[in-house]
Structures are given as C-alpha cells and as structure tokens.
Design an enzyme around this catalytic site. Structure first.
Site, PDB file in Angstrom:
ATOM      1  N   GLU A   1      -1.997  -2.377  -8.049  1.00  0.00           N
ATOM      2  CA  GLU A   1      -3.308  -2.577  -7.413  1.00  0.00           C
ATOM      3  C   GLU A   1      -3.663  -1.287  -6.711  1.00  0.00           C
ATOM      4  O   GLU A   1      -2.860  -0.361  -6.660  1.00  0.00           O
ATOM      5  CB  GLU A   1      -3.239  -3.750  -6.424  1.00  0.00           C
ATOM      6  CG  GLU A   1      -2.165  -3.635  -5.346  1.00  0.00           C
ATOM      7  CD  GLU A   1      -2.619  -2.962  -4.071  1.00  0.00           C
ATOM      8  OE1 GLU A   1      -3.829  -3.003  -3.772  1.00  0.00           O
ATOM      9  OE2 GLU A   1      -1.784  -2.374  -3.372  1.00  0.00           O
TER      10      GLU A   1
ATOM     11  N   HIS B   1      -4.676  -5.214  -1.527  1.00  0.00           N
ATOM     12  CA  HIS B   1      -5.695  -4.990  -0.503  1.00  0.00           C
ATOM     13  C   HIS B   1      -6.804  -6.038  -0.624  1.00  0.00           C
ATOM     14  O   HIS B   1      -7.919  -5.734  -1.038  1.00  0.00           O
ATOM     15  CB  HIS B   1      -6.290  -3.599  -0.648  1.00  0.00           C
ATOM     16  CG  HIS B   1      -5.332  -2.483  -0.389  1.00  0.00           C
ATOM     17  ND1 HIS B   1      -4.398  -2.059  -1.317  1.00  0.00           N
ATOM     18  CD2 HIS B   1      -5.157  -1.676   0.701  1.00  0.00           C
ATOM     19  CE1 HIS B   1      -3.706  -1.055  -0.806  1.00  0.00           C
ATOM     20  NE2 HIS B   1      -4.140  -0.804   0.408  1.00  0.00           N
TER      21      HIS B   1
ATOM     22  N   SER C   1       0.836  -1.191   0.000  1.00  0.00           N
ATOM     23  CA  SER C   1       0.000   0.000   0.000  1.00  0.00           C
ATOM     24  C   SER C   1       0.877   1.249   0.000  1.00  0.00           C
ATOM     25  O   SER C   1       1.748   1.403  -0.860  1.00  0.00           O
ATOM     26  CB  SER C   1      -0.967  -0.042   1.186  1.00  0.00           C
ATOM     27  OG  SER C   1      -1.948   0.963   1.094  1.00  0.00           O
TER      28      SER C   1
END
Length: 307
Positions: A212, A277, A116
């Site tokens: 992502e 995620h 992330s």
C-alpha cells in the site's frame, strides 16, 4: 520462503514500550494512544526520545542515534513484551543500521507493531531476527485513536490471535485466483527504497506480498512497481494483496496502474483489502504462512500470528 518465528501473544498487565523511529509525534496524540492501551489493561511506557524533534531536520523525531537507542533499549528490556511504534513518517531507514541487531536477536522474540515508514524495520526484523511482525496501526495515529474497528482488530491480534486468523476484507479480485505463501510487504515506496540495502529482503519469491502507499501519484506508483519488477524483486511472488492508496489520485487511475504493472505476473491479486493508510485499518501479520483468496476477498493464516 519459510514462515518466521511467532512471538508470544500478550496477556493482561503486559508491559509495552512505545518508540518513535521515524517522524515526530505530538504529545497529545501520544497520550491519547496511551489511554487506549491502558484501556486494554496494558502497562505502556514511553521511551525517552519519543517526543524529540531534530534540531535541523524537523521531519525526524530527534537524532538517528537516539531513535535507534530507544528501539534497542525497549527491545532488550526483559520486562517489555511488545514494542509499538508511535507513528510513521520518515526516518526509520536512517537509524536501522545503528541498531545492534545481534543484541536484539539475543533478547528473544516479542511483538513488534507499526506500519508505513516502519516497513524498513519490518524488513530488518525478518532478515535479522527471523521474527513475525505486525503491520498495523501506530499507537499515536489519528486513524487508530479514533477508530474502534482498528483498535478491536489490533487488540484481537495481540491477545487472541486465533480469533482473527481469517482477514475478511471488502476487497475484490483485480486478478482472480488463490495462492499460498508467506506474508511480507509494507509501503511500496519503502520496499523500493530498501532495494540493495543490507537489512532488506532480497526478494518476494514464494511470498504473499502485501503493499500500500499514501500520497504517491499514479505515475510514481508505476515507477516504484516498475523498479521492483526490473530489479527482479517480484520474481516468483505467489500472490499480492493491495491495501489503501490514500491521496494517490482518483482510484480508477491508481487501479489502472496496478492492473497494468501487476497483472502480467500471472498471480492472484486482491485489491482494497483495508490495511495501511486508511480508516479502520486491519492489522496484517508479516512472516506467517497463509492463503490469499482473491475471489472471496480473504487472507487466511495457516496458524495464528502470535503463539
């Protein structure tokens, strides 16, 4: 794009440091993550500012300087074999320029794990330390604490990386074909935000780009990919692997954007690879030579992620 230096794998009893370079972390989740690590016969140590919360900006785990100091102190401690991030969120790019990257480089290679917002640090580890890193679960993440599969895949990558050289996914070909290159990537918004900054990669040429994101609506995903396209950052990319798009709207709408924006590159694109995620997230090494087979749904590393 050349492969990067592979850090040594972990052995039972290894000391690992937990840092929080981005958002604040609930203490109970930190403790739950530490229990998992101790169950692997690791010796985790929590850096001093992991449980901090910024006085005015509650989305930060304390002051930028303190978060940077925790990372640098952990990395430069010769007794520490790996540094694991406690969570993502936001804040890594605020502290990245406060780190003494020359001192970090001098400390030698070791394992770095996170995903992330940690993308900003993955980029810096590649450009400043020439080091392979692991885009994998965060130590205090709910998806890690509650997922046996995520735990098992990260543990295998850390202790026996030769057993997970091939990442077999449930993904399918958005664009068919095979491609070879060096893995890189992270969360889409972070890669776009890093454009033009001093610690970021200058482009994905010759690479297998793994991307992502979370909570980005389809039009914003379009905007972010278009920014990468217009900047030239995607010029020469060899292939693309797509992870999770949680809370980004109906997947068929997200998929339409991905096909529209990436399909014209003329390279293989593998979707729904199961990293990022999502529940049961796989750990993906960055900086390793690999082959992406979109038709078979696999990413096969030329050599194990860790030495």
């Amino acid at each position: 794009m050349k492969p990067l230096t592979r850090p040594p794998r972990l052995a039972p009893g290894a000391r690992v440091a937990v840092v929080a370079p981005s958002g604040p972390v609930p203490e109970e989740r930190v403790q739950a993550g530490l229990d998992v690590l101790r169950g692997w016969d690791l010796d985790p140590v929590v850096m001093p500012h992991v449980l901090d919360r910024h006085a005015e900006l509650g989305y930060l785990a304390g002051r930028d300087a303190d978060r940077a100091a925790d990372l640098q102190r952990a990395w430069c401690d010769p007794s520490v074999a790996a540094v694991l991030c406690a969570r993502g969120g936001y804040g890594a790019q605020r502290m990245a320029d406060l780190v003494d990257w020359e001192a970090m480089r001098a400390a030698g290679p070791k394992v770095f794990v996170g995903f992330s917002d940690v993308t900003h640090l993955h980029q810096a580890f590649a450009t400043r330390l020439d080091l392979v890193t692991l885009y994998g679960p965060v130590a205090a993440g709910i998806d890690f604490i509650k997922s046996a599969r995520a735990q098992e895949h990260l543990k295998a990558t850390l202790f026996a990386p030769e057993t997970v050289r091939t990442l077999t996914t449930a993904g399918t070909a958005l664009v068919p074909g095979r491609a070879q290159g060096v893995t890189l990537g992270g969360y889409l918004g972070g890669l776009a935000a890093d454009l033009g900054t001093p610690l970021a990669r200058t482009g994905a040429r010759g690479g297998l780009l793994m991307i992502e994101d979370v909570t980005e609506l389809p039009y914003r995903i379009d905007r972010l990919i278009t920014q990468l396209l217009r900047s030239g950052w995607l010029d020469g990319v060899a292939g693309i692997g797509l992870g999770s798009w949680e809370r980004c709207g109906p997947y068929e709408e997200v998929r339409a954007v991905l096909a529209d924006r990436l399909g014209g590159l003329g390279v293989p694109v593998l979707e729904e690879m199961g990293f990022g995620h999502c529940e049961d997230a796989l750990t993906v090494p960055f900086g390793v030579a690999a082959e992406l087979d979109a038709d078979a749904g696999t990413l096969t590393l030329t050599e194990p992620a860790l030495s």
